[in-house]
Design an enzyme around this catalytic site. Structure first.
Site, PDB file in Angstrom:
ATOM      1  N   GLY A   1       0.820  -1.215   0.000  1.00 34.04           N
ATOM      2  CA  GLY A   1       0.000   0.000   0.000  1.00 34.04           C
ATOM      3  C   GLY A   1       0.851   1.261   0.000  1.00 34.04           C
ATOM      4  O   GLY A   1       2.079   1.205  -0.084  1.00 34.04           O
TER       5      GLY A   1
ATOM      6  N   ASP B   1       1.807  -9.103   1.766  1.00 38.86           N
ATOM      7  CA  ASP B   1       0.550  -8.543   1.283  1.00 38.86           C
ATOM      8  C   ASP B   1      -0.260  -9.675   0.672  1.00 38.86           C
ATOM      9  O   ASP B   1       0.204 -10.816   0.620  1.00 38.86           O
ATOM     10  CB  ASP B   1       0.811  -7.400   0.273  1.00 38.86           C
ATOM     11  CG  ASP B   1      -0.298  -6.349   0.340  1.00 38.86           C
ATOM     12  OD1 ASP B   1      -1.477  -6.725   0.206  1.00 38.86           O
ATOM     13  OD2 ASP B   1       0.005  -5.154   0.524  1.00 38.86           O
TER      14      ASP B   1
ATOM     15  N   TYR C   1     -14.836   2.025   7.373  1.00 34.75           N
ATOM     16  CA  TYR C   1     -13.409   2.192   7.703  1.00 34.75           C
ATOM     17  C   TYR C   1     -13.262   2.744   9.123  1.00 34.75           C
ATOM     18  O   TYR C   1     -12.528   2.189   9.950  1.00 34.75           O
ATOM     19  CB  TYR C   1     -12.802   3.156   6.682  1.00 34.75           C
ATOM     20  CG  TYR C   1     -11.357   3.526   6.876  1.00 34.75           C
ATOM     21  CD1 TYR C   1     -10.358   2.558   6.923  1.00 34.75           C
ATOM     22  CD2 TYR C   1     -10.978   4.865   6.959  1.00 34.75           C
ATOM     23  CE1 TYR C   1      -9.022   2.916   7.053  1.00 34.75           C
ATOM     24  CE2 TYR C   1      -9.647   5.238   7.079  1.00 34.75           C
ATOM     25  CZ  TYR C   1      -8.677   4.260   7.129  1.00 34.75           C
ATOM     26  OH  TYR C   1      -7.358   4.617   7.257  1.00 34.75           O
TER      27      TYR C   1
ATOM     28  N   LYS D   1     -11.779   0.932  12.444  1.00 36.42           N
ATOM     29  CA  LYS D   1     -10.538   1.466  13.021  1.00 36.42           C
ATOM     30  C   LYS D   1     -10.744   1.864  14.493  1.00 36.42           C
ATOM     31  O   LYS D   1      -9.827   1.728  15.293  1.00 36.42           O
ATOM     32  CB  LYS D   1      -9.983   2.628  12.200  1.00 36.42           C
ATOM     33  CG  LYS D   1      -9.506   2.247  10.802  1.00 36.42           C
ATOM     34  CD  LYS D   1      -8.413   1.184  10.793  1.00 36.42           C
ATOM     35  CE  LYS D   1      -7.020   1.742  10.931  1.00 36.42           C
ATOM     36  NZ  LYS D   1      -5.977   0.679  10.809  1.00 36.42           N
TER      37      LYS D   1
HETATM   38  C1  AKB Z   1      -8.210   7.729   3.744  1.00 37.38           C
HETATM   39  O1  AKB Z   1      -8.413   8.792   3.143  1.00 37.38           O
HETATM   40  O2  AKB Z   1      -9.038   6.817   3.847  1.00 37.38           O
HETATM   41  C2  AKB Z   1      -6.884   7.550   4.443  1.00 37.38           C
HETATM   42  C3  AKB Z   1      -6.959   7.979   5.859  1.00 37.38           C
HETATM   43  C4  AKB Z   1      -7.131   9.394   6.209  1.00 37.38           C
HETATM   44  O3  AKB Z   1      -6.898   7.157   6.719  1.00 37.38           O
HETATM   45  N1  AKB Z   1      -5.851   8.281   3.761  1.00 37.38           N
END
Ligand code: AKB
Length: 310
Positions: free
Chosen positions: A9, A32, A137, A141
């Site tokens: 990445g 990966d 996301y 996280k």
């Molecule tokens: C994204 O834009 O998803 C990443 C981040 C800010 O974690 N670059």
């Protein structure tokens, strides 16, 4: 012996050579999901959603520390939330469990400004704040951060994390995030002097240049464990700017560069993130600092991309 997951990445592509330079070329295994091409050295295929293959890699290579970068970023995660859940959440759980079972020394799990949401203060956000993200996301996280803290408190596994802002870099072109425009814009400026931006012109976000991002991660990795009071994630940023401000900096250096704005769903994601975050815990506790301000970043990006594109 260090294992890096997600090494192909945007960050992994630069972190692996950086770690090899710092700690020795035979001390880092990169991994990966892609099959090895035959030209890479010290690379293995590793799917973090497969617990057994993680165990096998740790045993086979005598891994002591993991930099866990494998993850599906914000924009791609909204296209495929199921994949984001499996890779980001199950993958992180597998890494933490494997690290606990094998009594590894350290696990570094970068987090992100994606953990914040619309109820988070907009400016100068402290490390401990409201975390109510609205992307898969972000949700995964936040869970990963809390798991890291849990494994530290419950099992004394030395888990460390920082929350990256958007990272600007020239080696690998990122394609899955919301902050990618701040990389893409340079390629378009140098190649065709014209860029269509998918964020609104005034959408301000926190950012940082890759050399500072790499140093921050290894400074955190090397810090004395007793100096690290926050186990879920330290805020770090170098600067924050809008697309229009970045455009202005590039246009000062590339004559005739034009921009137009066509905001899409990624602008909706960015609208839930803060404009700036407060790095003072990282500065106080393990000496976070940055060398590149925005002007120096823009100069360096244009030099390298012009060289790369011939
Ligand atoms: C994204 O834009 O998803 C990443 C981040 C800010 O974690 N670059």
């Amino acid at each position: 012996m260090i294992l890096v997951t997600g090494s192909s990445g945007q960050i992994g592509t630069e972190l692996v050579p950086y770690l090899r330079e710092k700690y020795g070329k035979d001390s880092v295994i990169s991994s990966d999901i892609m099959e090895p091409t035959g030209t890479q050295t010290g690379y293995i295929r590793l799917d973090v959603t497969d617990r057994d293959s993680l165990d096998r890699a740790i045993e086979k290579y005598g891994i002591t520390d993991i930099f866990h970068l494998a993850g599906i970023l914000s924009a791609k995660g909204e296209k495929d939330p199921d994949l984001a859940y499996r890779v980001n959440l199950n993958g992180t759980y597998n890494v933490l469990e494997a690290a606990r079972r094998h009594s590894l020394d350290k696990v570094i799990i970068p987090s992100t400004i994606g953990v914040f949401g619309p109820e988070t203060p907009k400016r100068n956000v402290p490390s401990i704040t409201v975390l109510r993200p609205r992307t898969m996301y972000g949700v995964t996280k936040v869970a990963a951060e809390l798991l890291g803290q849990y494994y530290y408190e419950k099992f004394r596994l030395d888990v460390r994390s920082l929350r990256y802002p958007g990272i600007i870099s020239y080696m690998a072109e990122p394609t899955a995030g919301t902050t990618d425009y701040a990389v893409e814009i340079f390629y378009y400026a140098v190649r065709m002097k014209k860029y269509t931006c998918y964020l609104q012109k005034n959408r301000r976000l926190p950012m940082m240049y890759m050399p500072d991002a790499l140093r921050a991660l290894t400074d955190l990795y090397e810090a004395d464990s007793n100096k690290i009071s926050l186990r879920n994630g330290y805020n770090v940023q170098a600067y924050s700017f809008t697309p229009e401000e970045l455009y202005g900096k590039i246009a000062e250096r590339i004559n005739g560069f034009q921009i137009e704005y066509k905001p899409d769903y990624r602008d909706g994601i960015a609208a839930t993130w803060p404009e700036s975050i407060d790095s003072s815990d990282a500065i106080k506790e393990w000496g976070f600092r940055y060398d590149y301000d925005l002007d120096r970043t823009v100069d360096d990006m244009i030099d390298h991309i012009s060289e790369k594109l011939g």
